[in-house]
Design an enzyme around this catalytic site. Structure first.
Site, PDB file in Angstrom:
ATOM      1  N   LYS A 114       0.819  -1.221   0.000  1.00  0.00           N
ATOM      2  CA  LYS A 114       0.000   0.000   0.000  1.00  0.00           C
ATOM      3  C   LYS A 114       0.847   1.264   0.000  1.00  0.00           C
ATOM      4  O   LYS A 114       0.482   2.262  -0.604  1.00  0.00           O
ATOM      5  CB  LYS A 114      -0.976  -0.003   1.179  1.00  0.00           C
ATOM      6  CG  LYS A 114      -2.069  -1.034   1.006  1.00  0.00           C
ATOM      7  CD  LYS A 114      -3.331  -0.707   1.771  1.00  0.00           C
ATOM      8  CE  LYS A 114      -4.443  -1.634   1.295  1.00  0.00           C
ATOM      9  NZ  LYS A 114      -5.658  -1.537   2.042  1.00  0.00           N
ATOM     10  N   LYS A 201      -5.199  -9.270  -6.654  1.00  0.00           N
ATOM     11  CA  LYS A 201      -6.494  -9.558  -6.040  1.00  0.00           C
ATOM     12  C   LYS A 201      -7.543  -8.521  -6.440  1.00  0.00           C
ATOM     13  O   LYS A 201      -7.194  -7.374  -6.745  1.00  0.00           O
ATOM     14  CB  LYS A 201      -6.366  -9.655  -4.511  1.00  0.00           C
ATOM     15  CG  LYS A 201      -6.213  -8.366  -3.782  1.00  0.00           C
ATOM     16  CD  LYS A 201      -6.491  -8.545  -2.285  1.00  0.00           C
ATOM     17  CE  LYS A 201      -6.517  -7.178  -1.624  1.00  0.00           C
ATOM     18  NZ  LYS A 201      -7.084  -7.171  -0.301  1.00  0.00           N
ATOM     19  N   LYS A 204     -11.033  -2.897  -3.966  1.00  0.00           N
ATOM     20  CA  LYS A 204     -11.874  -1.698  -4.059  1.00  0.00           C
ATOM     21  C   LYS A 204     -11.123  -0.529  -4.643  1.00  0.00           C
ATOM     22  O   LYS A 204     -11.698   0.351  -5.259  1.00  0.00           O
ATOM     23  CB  LYS A 204     -12.287  -1.236  -2.663  1.00  0.00           C
ATOM     24  CG  LYS A 204     -13.086  -2.171  -1.877  1.00  0.00           C
ATOM     25  CD  LYS A 204     -13.130  -1.614  -0.447  1.00  0.00           C
ATOM     26  CE  LYS A 204     -13.683  -2.632   0.497  1.00  0.00           C
ATOM     27  NZ  LYS A 204     -13.200  -2.446   1.853  1.00  0.00           N
TER      28      LYS A 204
HETATM   29  N1  AQP Z   1     -10.075 -10.190  -3.524  1.00  0.00           N
HETATM   30  C1  AQP Z   1     -10.458 -10.719  -2.378  1.00  0.00           C
HETATM   31  N2  AQP Z   1     -10.680 -12.045  -2.288  1.00  0.00           N
HETATM   32  C2  AQP Z   1     -11.101 -12.602  -1.125  1.00  0.00           C
HETATM   33  N3  AQP Z   1     -11.315 -11.889   0.009  1.00  0.00           N
HETATM   34  C3  AQP Z   1     -11.116 -10.567  -0.044  1.00  0.00           C
HETATM   35  N4  AQP Z   1     -11.243  -9.582   0.885  1.00  0.00           N
HETATM   36  C4  AQP Z   1     -10.902  -8.396   0.326  1.00  0.00           C
HETATM   37  N5  AQP Z   1     -10.547  -8.565  -0.958  1.00  0.00           N
HETATM   38  C5  AQP Z   1     -10.666  -9.902  -1.223  1.00  0.00           C
HETATM   39  C6  AQP Z   1     -11.672  -9.815   2.259  1.00  0.00           C
HETATM   40  O1  AQP Z   1     -12.730  -8.920   2.548  1.00  0.00           O
HETATM   41  C7  AQP Z   1     -12.681  -8.580   3.927  1.00  0.00           C
HETATM   42  C8  AQP Z   1     -12.833  -7.101   4.070  1.00  0.00           C
HETATM   43  O2  AQP Z   1     -11.722  -6.450   3.510  1.00  0.00           O
HETATM   44  P1  AQP Z   1     -11.501  -4.912   3.775  1.00  0.00           P
HETATM   45  O3  AQP Z   1     -12.500  -4.139   3.051  1.00  0.00           O
HETATM   46  O4  AQP Z   1     -11.470  -4.643   5.211  1.00  0.00           O
HETATM   47  O5  AQP Z   1     -10.057  -4.595   3.254  1.00  0.00           O
HETATM   48  P2  AQP Z   1      -9.201  -5.113   2.105  1.00  0.00           P
HETATM   49  O6  AQP Z   1      -8.815  -6.542   2.311  1.00  0.00           O
HETATM   50  O7  AQP Z   1      -8.066  -4.174   2.038  1.00  0.00           O
HETATM   51  O8  AQP Z   1     -10.177  -4.981   0.850  1.00  0.00           O
HETATM   52  P3  AQP Z   1      -9.812  -4.455  -0.579  1.00  0.00           P
HETATM   53  O9  AQP Z   1     -11.026  -4.541  -1.422  1.00  0.00           O
HETATM   54  O10 AQP Z   1      -8.624  -5.125  -1.113  1.00  0.00           O
HETATM   55  O11 AQP Z   1      -9.530  -2.934  -0.320  1.00  0.00           O
HETATM   56  P4  AQP Z   1      -8.301  -2.086  -0.758  1.00  0.00           P
HETATM   57  O12 AQP Z   1      -8.438  -1.930  -2.209  1.00  0.00           O
HETATM   58  O13 AQP Z   1      -8.511  -0.815  -0.005  1.00  0.00           O
HETATM   59  O14 AQP Z   1      -7.073  -2.842  -0.356  1.00  0.00           O
HETATM   60  C9  AQP Z   1     -11.382  -9.128   4.496  1.00  0.00           C
HETATM   61  O15 AQP Z   1     -11.652 -10.302   5.227  1.00  0.00           O
HETATM   62  C10 AQP Z   1     -10.587  -9.449   3.277  1.00  0.00           C
HETATM   63  O16 AQP Z   1      -9.722 -10.545   3.505  1.00  0.00           O
END
Ligand code: AQP
Length: 337
Positions: A114, A201, A204
């Site tokens: 990040k 992956k 968002k």
């Molecule tokens: N691609 C993914 N596949 C499976 N699980 C996922 N999670 C996120 N992306 C995937 C799971 O969703 C839960 C909530 O995640 P979060 O919103 O708290 O943060 P994150 O993991 O940082 O989600 P993003 O979408 O990837 O956000 P950004 O883009 O900001 O980094 C968690 O249990 C996560 O494992």
């Protein structure tokens, strides 16, 4: 025996299929087991580790709760609340940041990804984020944490922090105080990948929304995104082994499998030798079938501000009750007050 379960989702908008399959869908199943006691938290304090528009943050918090409810989590059976309303999270995060070692935090790959080349300019909160995550989990003495594969390393750190705390204060009532939490990772849905690059992956924060299916996507948009999803020039294979080095195809099959709750091999049996367009048409139908009821419910609930406020208030009261008892114990163990 029933488990104490804690998990969190950041209110950063664009909730997508990865969040649903990797986390929220599993929350629903865990919530349905009467023996479990589940806490699902909208982790808004985590969200502010990067810049947020305050109005959007508030809207996204509501939207995340609405998504939990629309997906089938029952607020009468589980505690649903937002982190910032329960001050013990920040208190515990500070205390546990004094247990966590710099060397441990330095190894966190999510920070490296990040922060990228911007290490000097990102917030210090982004760096200490895993301490807050450990506090969230340990504050409720949780023993099971359903997460996607991307959060596995943070959970290992949480376990290290719990162990060190228990050891450091073993003579003062800390022995075995924190249970050592286990990750609950559902292999087939643990990492949903980008529709345009099977090595990244689904996320968002990716600029192009064509990389992800968002839970608010209309049916036409789902069809468009799946039809444009990257594949490769080779035929659909017969065996799982042949999917090695074919990340985009593997991803579409994984999505099919976890959404349809069907083994990948069955899907390969149905589609090997056929066109990708056949697989994609059926995958779009499956996605629409599963996601459109959630979307419709989400729109309904999101418009009911009073109801959402009530769910969050009620959840915060229950979470405060549990966390205040535990933070008092933690402070007593370490000699505060
Ligand atoms: N691609 C993914 N596949 C499976 N699980 C996922 N999670 C996120 N992306 C995937 C799971 O969703 C839960 C909530 O995640 P979060 O919103 O708290 O943060 P994150 O993991 O940082 O989600 P993003 O979408 O990837 O956000 P950004 O883009 O900001 O980094 C968690 O249990 C996560 O494992």
């Amino acid at each position: 025996m029933g488990k104490k379960i804690f998990s969190g989702v950041q209110p950063t908008g664009n909730l997508h299929l990865g969040n649903y399959l990797g986390a929220i869908k599993n929350f629903v199943n865990l919530n349905e087991d009467e023996k479990n006691s589940c806490i699902f938290c909208v982790v808004d304090l985590h969200a502010i580790t990067v810049n947020q528009d305050p109005k959007k943050l508030r809207d996204n918090t509501r939207e995340t709760v609405a998504t939990f409810l629309a997906s089938g989590i029952n607020s009468k059976k589980s505690i649903i609340f937002n982190q910032s309303q329960v001050s013990a999270h920040s208190e515990a995060a500070w205390i546990l940041s004094c247990t966590a070692r710099m060397g441990w935090l330095n190894r966190m790959t999510q920070f490296k990804e990040k922060a990228g080349k911007n290490k000097e300019k990102v917030s210090s909160g982004l760096y200490t984020y895993p301490n807050l995550m450990a506090a969230d989990i340990l504050l409720y003495l949780a023993d099971l944490v359903p997460v996607g594969d991307d959060q596995k390393q943070h959970l290992e750190l949480t376990r290290d922090i719990a162990q060190k705390f228990n050891n450091d204060y073993s003579e003062f009532g800390g022995k075995d105080f924190f249970p050592i939490p286990e990750p609950l990772i559902f292999e087939e849905s643990s990492r949903v990948m980008s529709l345009r690059d099977g090595t990244k992956k689904m996320s968002k924060s990716e600029t192009s929304s064509m990389t992800r299916i968002e839970l608010r996507d209309e049916n036409d948009l789902i069809i468009k995104k799946i039809s444009k999803a990257k594949t490769d020039p080779f035929p659909i294979p017969e065996s799982i082994g042949e999917l090695d080095n074919r990340p985009e195809v593997k991803n579409l099959l994984n999505i099919f499998s976890s959404l349809g709750e069907e083994p990948i091999l069955n899907i390969l049996n149905n589609y090997s030798g056929k066109q990708f367009s056949d697989l994609k048409n059926d995958l779009s139908d499956l996605l629409i079938n599963r996601l459109s009821p959630i979307r419709q419910e989400l729109i309904k609930i999101d418009n009911d501000e009073g109801f959402l406020r009530e769910v969050l208030n009620d959840g915060a009261i229950k979470a405060k009750e549990k966390s205040e008892k535990n933070i008092k114990e933690i402070k007593k163990i370490i000699g505060l007050g």
